[in-house]
Design a protein around this motif. Structure first.
Motif, short mmCIF file in Angstrom:
data_model
loop_
_atom_site.label_atom_id
_atom_site.label_comp_id
_atom_site.label_asym_id
_atom_site.label_seq_id
_atom_site.Cartn_x
_atom_site.Cartn_y
_atom_site.Cartn_z
N PHE A 1 3.84 -14.15 3.38
CA PHE A 1 3.37 -12.78 3.08
C PHE A 1 4.54 -11.81 3.20
CE2 PHE A 1 -0.12 -15.26 4.61
CZ PHE A 1 -1.18 -14.90 3.81
N ILE A 2 4.76 -11.04 2.14
CA ILE A 2 5.79 -10.01 2.15
C ILE A 2 5.05 -8.70 1.90
CG2 ILE A 2 7.95 -9.18 1.19
CD1 ILE A 2 6.84 -12.62 0.17
N ALA A 3 4.83 -7.93 2.95
CA ALA A 3 4.04 -6.71 2.85
C ALA A 3 4.95 -5.49 2.75
CB ALA A 3 3.12 -6.56 4.05
N LEU A 4 4.52 -4.52 1.94
CA LEU A 4 5.27 -3.27 1.79
C LEU A 4 4.35 -2.09 2.03
CD1 LEU A 4 7.26 -3.83 -1.52
CD2 LEU A 4 8.15 -3.89 0.81
N PHE A 5 4.87 -1.12 2.73
CA PHE A 5 4.20 0.17 2.93
C PHE A 5 5.16 1.21 2.39
CE2 PHE A 5 2.66 -2.74 6.13
CZ PHE A 5 1.29 -2.58 6.05
N VAL A 6 4.74 1.96 1.37
CA VAL A 6 5.66 2.88 0.70
C VAL A 6 5.09 4.29 0.66
CG1 VAL A 6 6.69 1.07 -0.71
CG2 VAL A 6 4.75 2.32 -1.58
N PRO A 7 5.98 5.28 0.69
CA PRO A 7 5.52 6.66 0.52
C PRO A 7 4.86 6.83 -0.84
CG PRO A 7 7.77 6.61 1.36
CD PRO A 7 7.42 5.20 0.97
N GLU A 8 3.83 7.64 -0.90
CA GLU A 8 3.09 7.86 -2.14
C GLU A 8 3.97 8.31 -3.31
OE1 GLU A 8 -1.57 9.08 -1.68
OE2 GLU A 8 -0.07 10.65 -1.50
N ASP A 9 4.99 9.07 -3.01
CA ASP A 9 5.83 9.63 -4.07
C ASP A 9 7.05 8.77 -4.42
OD1 ASP A 9 7.14 10.03 -1.71
OD2 ASP A 9 7.58 12.15 -2.05
N ALA A 10 7.07 7.51 -3.98
CA ALA A 10 8.22 6.64 -4.23
C ALA A 10 7.88 5.53 -5.23
CB ALA A 10 8.73 6.05 -2.92
N CYS A 11 7.22 5.89 -6.33
CA CYS A 11 6.75 4.89 -7.30
C CYS A 11 7.88 4.06 -7.90
CB CYS A 11 5.97 5.57 -8.42
SG CYS A 11 4.40 6.22 -7.87
N GLY B 1 0.82 -1.19 0.00
CA GLY B 1 0.00 0.00 0.00
C GLY B 1 0.85 1.24 0.00
N ARG B 2 0.29 2.29 -0.58
CA ARG B 2 0.97 3.59 -0.59
C ARG B 2 0.39 4.46 0.51
NH1 ARG B 2 1.34 4.81 -7.03
NH2 ARG B 2 2.68 3.05 -7.49
N LEU B 3 1.29 5.27 1.11
CA LEU B 3 0.89 6.09 2.25
C LEU B 3 1.30 7.54 2.03
CD1 LEU B 3 2.20 3.72 5.05
CD2 LEU B 3 -0.18 3.97 4.31
N ALA B 4 0.34 8.43 2.19
CA ALA B 4 0.65 9.86 2.14
C ALA B 4 1.46 10.21 3.38
CB ALA B 4 -0.64 10.67 2.10
N ASN B 5 2.42 11.08 3.22
CA ASN B 5 3.24 11.59 4.33
C ASN B 5 4.13 10.54 5.01
OD1 ASN B 5 2.02 14.17 3.99
ND2 ASN B 5 0.27 13.43 5.18
N ALA B 6 4.29 9.38 4.40
CA ALA B 6 5.19 8.39 4.98
C ALA B 6 6.62 8.82 4.69
CB ALA B 6 4.93 7.01 4.41
N LYS B 7 7.53 8.52 5.60
CA LYS B 7 8.92 8.97 5.47
C LYS B 7 9.80 7.94 4.78
CE LYS B 7 8.68 11.93 9.53
NZ LYS B 7 7.37 11.70 10.08
N SER B 8 9.49 6.65 4.96
CA SER B 8 10.34 5.61 4.37
C SER B 8 9.53 4.35 4.09
CB SER B 8 11.49 5.28 5.32
OG SER B 8 10.99 4.81 6.54
N VAL B 9 10.13 3.45 3.36
CA VAL B 9 9.50 2.17 3.04
C VAL B 9 9.64 1.23 4.24
CG1 VAL B 9 9.56 0.17 1.51
CG2 VAL B 9 10.07 2.44 0.60
#
Length: 150
Positions: A100-110, A68-76
């Motif tokens: 399960f390998i889950a990722l949370f990424v900043p919105e601007d880190a496509c 999932g992508r997260l607004a205002n997140a600082k890092s993956v």
């Protein structure tokens, strides 16, 4: 960026119990929330569920890469969990999932996000790695195995 670059020992959990897709995603988000202070576990769950609505992230062979992508997140942030028993996850091969390998990424880190997804798919596309992951008996053993396979 590879999984080994971003995975932390306390974001690796071996043989957790879970009986449903939602329950596993909840547990993943609880683990990740310790590393992503600017978002609640509920917000993390919403990011994963939003992506799952587009199509399952179950890539086959008992493996899923919810992200999932997260607004205002600082890092993956990455979370790797295995389950005691495989669960239905609507994977592309219709087989249950236990890795399960889950990722949370900043919105601007496509760009970085796509590179990381590719490295995970390549790593876990190796059936020997997946087999070894399933044999892990502790969180530490699981973490070390992933770190050793770059």
């Amino acid at each position: 960026m590879t999984l080994q670059d971003i995975l932390l020992p306390d974001c690796t959990c071996c043989a957790i119990s879970g009986s449903s897709k939602k329950r596993i995603l909840d547990q993943i988000c609880t683990i990740a929330s310790d590393k992503i202070s600017e978002h609640s576990p509920y917000e993390l769950l919403e990011s994963l569920v939003s992506r799952e609505k587009l199509g399952s992230t179950g890539i086959g062979n008992g493996i899923a890469i919810p992200h999932g992508r997260l607004a205002n997140a600082k890092s993956v942030v990455a979370v790797v969990v295995t389950t005691e028993t495989p669960i239905d996850f609507d994977a592309i091969d219709n087989k249950p999932v236990d890795i399960f390998i889950a990722l949370f990424v900043p919105e601007d880190a496509c760009k970085e996000h796509l590179t990381t997804l590719q490295s995970i798919a390549k790593l876990f596309g190796n059936k020997q790695i997946a087999k070894q992951v399933r044999k892990c008996q502790s969180n530490e053993e699981l973490f070390k195995l992933i770190q050793q396979n770059t």
